[in-house]
Scaffold this motif. Structure first.
Motif, PDB file in Angstrom:
ATOM      1  N   PRO A   1       0.715  -1.136   0.169  1.00  0.00           N
ATOM      2  CA  PRO A   1      -0.223   0.033  -0.105  1.00  0.00           C
ATOM      3  C   PRO A   1       0.961   1.551  -0.142  1.00  0.00           C
ATOM      4  O   PRO A   1       1.777   1.697   1.063  1.00  0.00           O
ATOM      5  N   LEU A   2       0.271   2.460  -0.948  1.00  0.00           N
ATOM      6  CA  LEU A   2       1.514   3.244  -1.247  1.00  0.00           C
ATOM      7  C   LEU A   2       0.384   4.514  -0.984  1.00  0.00           C
ATOM      8  O   LEU A   2      -0.651   4.737  -0.924  1.00  0.00           O
ATOM      9  N   ALA A   3       0.517   5.484   0.422  1.00  0.00           N
ATOM     10  CA  ALA A   3      -0.087   7.005   0.052  1.00  0.00           C
ATOM     11  C   ALA A   3       1.403   7.996   0.263  1.00  0.00           C
ATOM     12  O   ALA A   3       2.775   7.618   0.035  1.00  0.00           O
TER      13      ALA A   3
ATOM     14  N   SER B   1       2.255  22.121  -3.772  1.00  0.00           N
ATOM     15  CA  SER B   1       3.598  22.783  -3.898  1.00  0.00           C
ATOM     16  C   SER B   1       3.470  24.437  -3.914  1.00  0.00           C
ATOM     17  O   SER B   1       2.913  24.760  -3.800  1.00  0.00           O
ATOM     18  N   PRO B   2       4.724  24.669  -2.659  1.00  0.00           N
ATOM     19  CA  PRO B   2       5.556  23.456  -3.333  1.00  0.00           C
ATOM     20  C   PRO B   2       5.205  22.003  -1.794  1.00  0.00           C
ATOM     21  O   PRO B   2       4.615  22.239  -1.420  1.00  0.00           O
ATOM     22  N   ILE B   3       6.509  21.214  -2.197  1.00  0.00           N
ATOM     23  CA  ILE B   3       6.027  20.625  -1.008  1.00  0.00           C
ATOM     24  C   ILE B   3       7.035  20.010  -0.419  1.00  0.00           C
ATOM     25  O   ILE B   3       7.296  18.919   1.364  1.00  0.00           O
ATOM     26  N   ALA B   4       8.710  20.040  -0.926  1.00  0.00           N
ATOM     27  CA  ALA B   4       9.428  19.160   0.356  1.00  0.00           C
ATOM     28  C   ALA B   4       9.675  19.715   1.696  1.00  0.00           C
ATOM     29  O   ALA B   4      11.066  18.643   1.900  1.00  0.00           O
ATOM     30  N   HIS B   5       8.887  20.636   2.211  1.00  0.00           N
ATOM     31  CA  HIS B   5       9.132  21.185   3.279  1.00  0.00           C
ATOM     32  C   HIS B   5       8.596  19.637   3.971  1.00  0.00           C
ATOM     33  O   HIS B   5       8.592  20.643   6.087  1.00  0.00           O
ATOM     34  N   SER B   6       7.801  19.178   3.850  1.00  0.00           N
ATOM     35  CA  SER B   6       6.720  18.700   4.619  1.00  0.00           C
ATOM     36  C   SER B   6       7.346  17.705   5.298  1.00  0.00           C
ATOM     37  O   SER B   6       7.632  17.505   5.254  1.00  0.00           O
ATOM     38  N   ARG B   7       6.522  17.429   6.837  1.00  0.00           N
ATOM     39  CA  ARG B   7       6.871  16.826   7.724  1.00  0.00           C
ATOM     40  C   ARG B   7       6.642  15.774   8.061  1.00  0.00           C
ATOM     41  O   ARG B   7       6.267  14.809   8.131  1.00  0.00           O
ATOM     42  N   SER B   8       5.296  15.570   6.662  1.00  0.00           N
ATOM     43  CA  SER B   8       4.796  14.333   6.545  1.00  0.00           C
ATOM     44  C   SER B   8       4.498  12.881   6.489  1.00  0.00           C
ATOM     45  O   SER B   8       5.247  11.630   6.682  1.00  0.00           O
ATOM     46  N   PRO B   9       5.954  12.733   5.252  1.00  0.00           N
ATOM     47  CA  PRO B   9       6.449  12.001   5.087  1.00  0.00           C
ATOM     48  C   PRO B   9       7.323  11.805   6.345  1.00  0.00           C
ATOM     49  O   PRO B   9       7.351  10.206   6.623  1.00  0.00           O
TER      50      PRO B   9
ATOM     51  N   GLY C   1       4.861  -2.250  11.650  1.00  0.00           N
ATOM     52  CA  GLY C   1       5.617  -3.282  10.735  1.00  0.00           C
ATOM     53  C   GLY C   1       4.683  -3.461   9.723  1.00  0.00           C
ATOM     54  O   GLY C   1       4.893  -4.499   9.427  1.00  0.00           O
ATOM     55  N   ILE C   2       4.187  -1.927   9.179  1.00  0.00           N
ATOM     56  CA  ILE C   2       3.301  -2.097   7.720  1.00  0.00           C
ATOM     57  C   ILE C   2       4.602  -1.980   6.640  1.00  0.00           C
ATOM     58  O   ILE C   2       4.579  -1.284   6.879  1.00  0.00           O
ATOM     59  N   PRO C   3       4.203  -2.625   5.385  1.00  0.00           N
ATOM     60  CA  PRO C   3       5.139  -2.759   4.423  1.00  0.00           C
ATOM     61  C   PRO C   3       3.851  -1.550   3.313  1.00  0.00           C
ATOM     62  O   PRO C   3       3.342  -2.654   2.336  1.00  0.00           O
ATOM     63  N   GLY C   4       4.838  -0.493   3.670  1.00  0.00           N
ATOM     64  CA  GLY C   4       4.031   0.661   2.985  1.00  0.00           C
ATOM     65  C   GLY C   4       4.821   1.660   2.557  1.00  0.00           C
ATOM     66  O   GLY C   4       6.228   1.645   3.231  1.00  0.00           O
ATOM     67  N   HIS C   5       4.478   2.466   1.960  1.00  0.00           N
ATOM     68  CA  HIS C   5       5.705   4.060   1.834  1.00  0.00           C
ATOM     69  C   HIS C   5       4.464   5.269   1.663  1.00  0.00           C
ATOM     70  O   HIS C   5       3.359   5.236   1.267  1.00  0.00           O
ATOM     71  N   TYR C   6       4.951   5.841   2.021  1.00  0.00           N
ATOM     72  CA  TYR C   6       4.457   7.358   2.259  1.00  0.00           C
ATOM     73  C   TYR C   6       5.478   8.419   1.155  1.00  0.00           C
ATOM     74  O   TYR C   6       6.933   8.860   1.902  1.00  0.00           O
TER      75      TYR C   6
END
Length: 279
Positions: free
Chosen positions: A8-10, A15-23, A34-39
């Motif tokens: 699963p991906l999220a 724009s812009p987005i490089a500053h975001s702390r969400s990732p 232990g979830i095999p996902g990416h953000y």
């Protein structure tokens, strides 16, 4: 042939987005549980938004967060819009449903209330008026959530009065608009004070509203979290107020989205805060 489940991906679109702390936040929770996902962060221009949203589910995305400048636009691109997203006039969370439809929600107001309840134990929204500074998207979410939890009066001020008046028209008689030059006066008797503007943020104008009328029994929160301890919070602390920084809202608004996408309700604790604010 062995079939492997899709990872699963999220992500977050803006724009812009490089500053975001969400990732940083969501990857911390994925590892913790232990979830095999990416953000992933995605810098998407306005004219590509529709095309990108239609393609993401085909690539394994289960949903995305949405930030500036797309939070209003996505409402017209979603198939289902929650009542609170419609009321606020913006969405910050999209869920890509298995039937192919896009579900739009807004968890900003939930995050705001949850942060206050976690970090100001005695906060009671019904105890007295709230004073809100700012009339942008964050203020809309704050006003909607304060009305929902029973705040009797919301005093609103904005540098451009017309924007504040527009919110009064939308949210009704509980909202009372004050002139910018009288912003300090509206703090008198307020039991909740919220800076929902960019004042005091790194690279933005300083927060210069006088706090002389502020009661030491008020709960003061600043949605700005860069810096974490803003001038407003420092001065309110000196007066004796309970203060709540903006990081809690950022983390709490993310929790229901993570649960919808990945199936686990994440804990909001000090370790999470440390990860989000870390180097």
């Amino acid at each position: 042939m062995i079939e492997h489940p899709r990872i699963p991906l999220a992500g977050v679109i803006g724009s812009p987005i490089a500053h975001s702390r969400s990732p940083r936040l969501h990857m911390h929770w994925l590892r913790r549980y232990g979830i095999p996902g990416h953000y992933v962060p995605m810098d998407v221009a306005q004219n590509h938004l529709r095309e990108v949203l239609s393609a993401l589910p085909k690539a394994g995305f289960v949903g995305v967060n949405v930030t500036i400048p797309h939070k209003e636009t996505v409402l017209s691109l979603a198939d289902v819009v929650t009542d609170r997203a419609a009321l606020i006039g913006a969405a910050n969370t999209l869920i890509f449903r298995k039937d192919g439809r896009i579900h739009a929600d807004n968890t900003d107001g939930y995050g705001f209330i949850a942060s206050l309840r976690q970090n100001a134990a005695d906060w009671n929204p019904t105890r007295g008026p709230a004073a809100v500074i700012g009339a942008g998207g964050a203020a809309r979410a704050v006003i909607a959530s304060l009305i929902e939890v029973g705040t009797p009066e919301i005093r609103l001020v904005n540098r451009t009065r017309a924007r504040a008046e527009a919110l009064r028209q939308e949210f009704g008689a509980k909202v009372i608009v004050h002139d910018w030059v009288q912003a300090g006066n509206m703090l008198e008797g307020a039991t909740t004070v919220v800076n929902a503007s960019s004042l005091g943020m790194e690279g933005k104008p300083e927060f210069r509203i006088p706090l002389d009328a502020l009661s030491k029994t008020a709960v003061v929160t600043d949605l700005v979290y860069t810096p974490l301890r803003t001038r407003l919070l420092e001065e309110a602390s000196e007066i004796g107020c309970m203060t709540v920084d903006g990081l809690g809202m950022l983390i709490h608004q993310a929790a229901p989205a993570f649960e919808r996408w990945f199936g686990s309700r994440p804990e909001v604790d000090q370790a999470t805060r440390d990860v989000v604010m870390g180097p």
